[in-house]
Design a protein around this motif. Structure first.
Motif, PDB file in Angstrom:
ATOM      1  N   VAL A   1       0.842  -1.193   0.000  1.00 27.90           N
ATOM      2  CA  VAL A   1       0.000   0.000   0.000  1.00 27.90           C
ATOM      3  C   VAL A   1       0.872   1.235   0.000  1.00 27.90           C
ATOM      4  O   VAL A   1       1.873   1.278   0.692  1.00 27.90           O
ATOM      5  CB  VAL A   1      -0.926   0.035   1.234  1.00 27.90           C
TER       6      VAL A   1
ATOM      7  N   ARG B   1       1.176   5.222   0.866  1.00 29.11           N
ATOM      8  CA  ARG B   1       0.583   6.292   1.648  1.00 29.11           C
ATOM      9  C   ARG B   1       1.414   7.551   1.493  1.00 29.11           C
ATOM     10  O   ARG B   1       2.449   7.713   2.126  1.00 29.11           O
ATOM     11  CB  ARG B   1       0.518   5.927   3.126  1.00 29.11           C
TER      12      ARG B   1
ATOM     13  N   THR C   1     -11.963  -6.667  -1.194  1.00 29.42           N
ATOM     14  CA  THR C   1     -11.394  -5.347  -1.373  1.00 29.42           C
ATOM     15  C   THR C   1     -12.253  -4.385  -0.589  1.00 29.42           C
ATOM     16  O   THR C   1     -13.283  -3.954  -1.074  1.00 29.42           O
ATOM     17  CB  THR C   1     -11.373  -4.942  -2.861  1.00 29.42           C
TER      18      THR C   1
ATOM     19  N   LEU D   1     -13.381  -1.180   2.045  1.00 27.03           N
ATOM     20  CA  LEU D   1     -13.159   0.213   2.374  1.00 27.03           C
ATOM     21  C   LEU D   1     -12.991   0.336   3.872  1.00 27.03           C
ATOM     22  O   LEU D   1     -13.800  -0.168   4.625  1.00 27.03           O
ATOM     23  CB  LEU D   1     -14.354   1.051   1.913  1.00 27.03           C
TER      24      LEU D   1
ATOM     25  N   SER E   1      -9.930   5.872   6.507  1.00 32.87           N
ATOM     26  CA  SER E   1      -9.783   6.338   5.136  1.00 32.87           C
ATOM     27  C   SER E   1      -9.196   7.729   5.099  1.00 32.87           C
ATOM     28  O   SER E   1      -8.360   8.050   4.259  1.00 32.87           O
ATOM     29  CB  SER E   1     -11.148   6.325   4.438  1.00 32.87           C
TER      30      SER E   1
ATOM     31  N   LEU F   1      -5.744   4.288  -1.202  1.00 33.48           N
ATOM     32  CA  LEU F   1      -4.728   3.252  -1.128  1.00 33.48           C
ATOM     33  C   LEU F   1      -4.830   2.343  -2.329  1.00 33.48           C
ATOM     34  O   LEU F   1      -5.873   1.782  -2.602  1.00 33.48           O
ATOM     35  CB  LEU F   1      -4.931   2.437   0.151  1.00 33.48           C
TER      36      LEU F   1
ATOM     37  N   ARG G   1      -7.630  -2.909   0.646  1.00 33.62           N
ATOM     38  CA  ARG G   1      -7.277  -1.668   1.303  1.00 33.62           C
ATOM     39  C   ARG G   1      -6.881  -1.953   2.734  1.00 33.62           C
ATOM     40  O   ARG G   1      -7.308  -2.927   3.328  1.00 33.62           O
ATOM     41  CB  ARG G   1      -8.463  -0.696   1.261  1.00 33.62           C
TER      42      ARG G   1
ATOM     43  N   ARG H   1      -6.160  -5.632   7.122  1.00 32.98           N
ATOM     44  CA  ARG H   1      -6.515  -5.766   5.717  1.00 32.98           C
ATOM     45  C   ARG H   1      -7.002  -7.181   5.462  1.00 32.98           C
ATOM     46  O   ARG H   1      -6.602  -8.125   6.158  1.00 32.98           O
ATOM     47  CB  ARG H   1      -5.328  -5.465   4.803  1.00 32.98           C
TER      48      ARG H   1
END
Length: 567
Positions: free
Chosen positions: A98, A100, A154, A156, A162, A168, A183, A193
């Motif tokens: 991921v 960031r 997948t 949220l 978030s 991401l 995510r 995750r």
């Protein structure tokens, strides 16, 4: 501002693909493969095209967002169009897969991507803003369209998570192709995750992961980023247990059969369990062929211990819930799974037998009056050189089923001595699981339930005591009472993680954590995952992620969750 380096020290358009190293001045990339941290790499301009192994010039398009990056907008002349973006893979703070960007970095651009991720860079406002990337894994094309859709694999993250993480993105190579990537959500105490689409990740150890999908089994050597080894396995859908041993052997169990691979899945050898006297212990022939029962399925996730320089594998079956009745046993191996034997066999429980079976043919040890429904946990206490096991569930008219046992193993004679310490009904702290032994003390999670008086409380919580005080509740320390049933737990590096049952708690997916060995506690409800029970916590992999089964209605396999405690 981006950082890209090839073997010659520079990145030029239309050149042979090469590896790039992305620097973070913050030093957070030190433990990731292929990353530079010395600040010596040259800066180069963005929007250059590189040539992939197919000879096609291409570039990853840019997307400007308040908090993240993506792939959209116009493509650059002579490069691959937006319909065929090239995948990237990045990390925040050691979190795999991921990216960031810093919250104050308004524009981040990716360029110089190649099929092997050999050259790419991140552009932010200043050199100090750069997050880092892990580009050391093979390429896999994925659709990258913002916003990503929400689905089971997948997900949220919560609104707060978030906002903290931004947008991401990640590409996950899988044995079945890639999909929109998982995510990462976060709480004050951990990141979390779901596993990426691809093989179901059944177990992990260090950098390895074992998985399965329809008709195949898989072995990863990079924490399930890619699957380097695979083999046909027709009964893959019925895998109930797997364990990666220290020497690399993999023990795999279906409902009633065991297999061992000593060579990264090149071969899969059937293993026949042995009785204590050495004869073959064979599964029964079920009246209903598709209901052979779960001979090897465990509820807990820690099954190996180093004892006198030798790894020992010990586990018990959590069974007689679905799939057909089976006998209840504790199994062990001292030779990396080559030989598996019975350490203990419970007696014949009349409540868990096939219909119309005469008592003389009941499943179970005919010489043992101790019965149970299934095993909740087995653990080893190095301070005593002893194992502890606990079972479920309640008194059904044929005897108590909740027991705590203590077993010692004589390596010289290959023999066991088991003693029953406590036998109780269901509303008791001894109806439990998640046993762990740390610094000589015993920790466990109690899921007391069953019949009780209207004014009676359930005897639940996370408990700790000295081994000699186990049978005396007045000497137990209640570390935490979540108010709901909890029967799965793991302790590692001073962190305690506990899973709640969705069918008996107010949580959808409840996770309790103590970062300080039980001194302080916080409960979280990961509502976006839906109603799930956390089941079978595996120790952290080399990237610091615990693996957790998520189950529907406590028993039916659902997703795989990963949890990484924050420093």
């Amino acid at each position: 501002m981006r950082l890209c380096r090839n073997r010659k020290g520079s990145c030029q358009p239309e050149e042979t693909p090469h590896r790039a190293d992305l620097l973070t001045p913050r030093g957070v990339a030190a433990n990731s493969p292929g990353l530079a941290t010395n600040g010596s790499l040259p800066w180069v301009e963005s929007h250059k095209c590189c040539t992939n192994p197919e000879g096609v010039p291409h570039v990853a398009n840019e997307c400007t967002t308040p908090t993240g990056l993506g792939f959209s907008g116009p493509h650059f002349p002579g490069c691959a169009p937006a319909s065929r973006p090239w995948a990237i893979r990045c990390n925040p703070f050691g979190v795999q897969r991921v990216f960031r960007p810093p919250s104050h970095c308004g524009t981040c651009k990716i360029s110089h991507t190649t099929r092997k991720l050999d050259c790419f860079a991140v552009q932010c406002e200043s050199r100090s803003d750069i997050a880092y990337a892990d580009h050391s894994h093979p390429w896999m094309p994925v659709p990258m369209t913002l916003p990503l859709s929400l689905h089971r694999r997948t997900f949220l993250a919560t609104t707060a998570a978030s906002a903290a993480l931004g947008v991401l993105l990640n590409s996950i190579p899988s044995a079945e192709g890639a999909d929109a990537s998982p995510r990462i959500g976060e709480t004050d105490h951990f990141w979390y995750r779901l596993a990426a689409d691809g093989p179901t990740i059944d177990s992990q150890r260090d950098h390895k992961a074992f998985g399965f999908s329809d008709g195949q089994v898989f072995l990863s050597e990079d924490n399930a980023l890619t699957w380097a080894h695979s083999a046909p396995f027709p009964d893959a859908a019925n895998i109930t247990f797997s364990c990666i041993l220290k020497n690399g052997n993999i023990l795999i169990a279906t409902r009633e059969k065991l297999f061992l691979s000593p060579d990264n899945l090149k071969t899969l050898q059937p293993i026949v369990v042995k009785n204590r006297e050495g004869s073959d212990y064979l599964p029964h022939t079920p009246h209903t062929p598709d209901q052979p029962g779960w001979y090897f399925n465990p509820l807990d996730g820690v099954h190996t211990w180093e004892i006198d320089g030798q790894e020992m594998l010990v586990w018990g079956n959590y069974c007689n819930v679905i799939g057909g009745p089976v006998p209840v046993n504790i199994y062990y191996s001292t030779d990396s799974g080559q030989t598996v034997k019975l350490a203990y066999a419970f007696g014949k429980n009349p409540d868990f037998q096939e219909k119309e079976t005469p008592p003389a043919e009941y499943l179970g040890n005919p010489n043992n009056p101790v019965i149970c429904r299934h095993i909740h946990a087995v653990a080893y206490n190095p301070a005593e050189r002893a194992f502890y096991a606990c079972t479920g569930d309640l008194e059904r008219g044929h005897g108590l089923e909740c027991h705590w046992m203590r077993g010692t193993y004589d390596q010289k004679n290959d023999s066991w001595d088991w003693q029953i310490l406590v036998s109780v009904d269901a509303n008791s702290r001894y109806k439990s699981g998640g046993i762990h032994c740390v610094d000589g003390l015993i920790y466990w999670a109690a899921d007391a339930n069953g019949p009780k008086q209207p004014d009676e409380k359930y005897d639940r919580g996370i408990f700790r005591c000295a081994p000699g005080d186990l049978d005396d509740p007045t000497k137990h320390t209640l570390l935490f009472n979540p108010e709901y049933e909890v029967a799965t737990m793991i302790i590692e590096d001073g962190v305690i993680l506990v899973g709640a049952s969705d069918i008996s708690s107010a949580y959808d997916t409840g996770i309790a954590i103590s970062p300080d060995m039980g001194k302080t506690w916080t409960q979280y409800d990961l509502k976006e995952l839906g109603p799930r029970s956390a089941f079978r916590f595996h120790p952290k992999n080399s990237d610091g992620w615990f693996r957790v089964d998520l189950r529907k209605d406590w028993i039916d396999r659902a997703e795989v969750l990963f949890i990484k405690p924050k420093p």
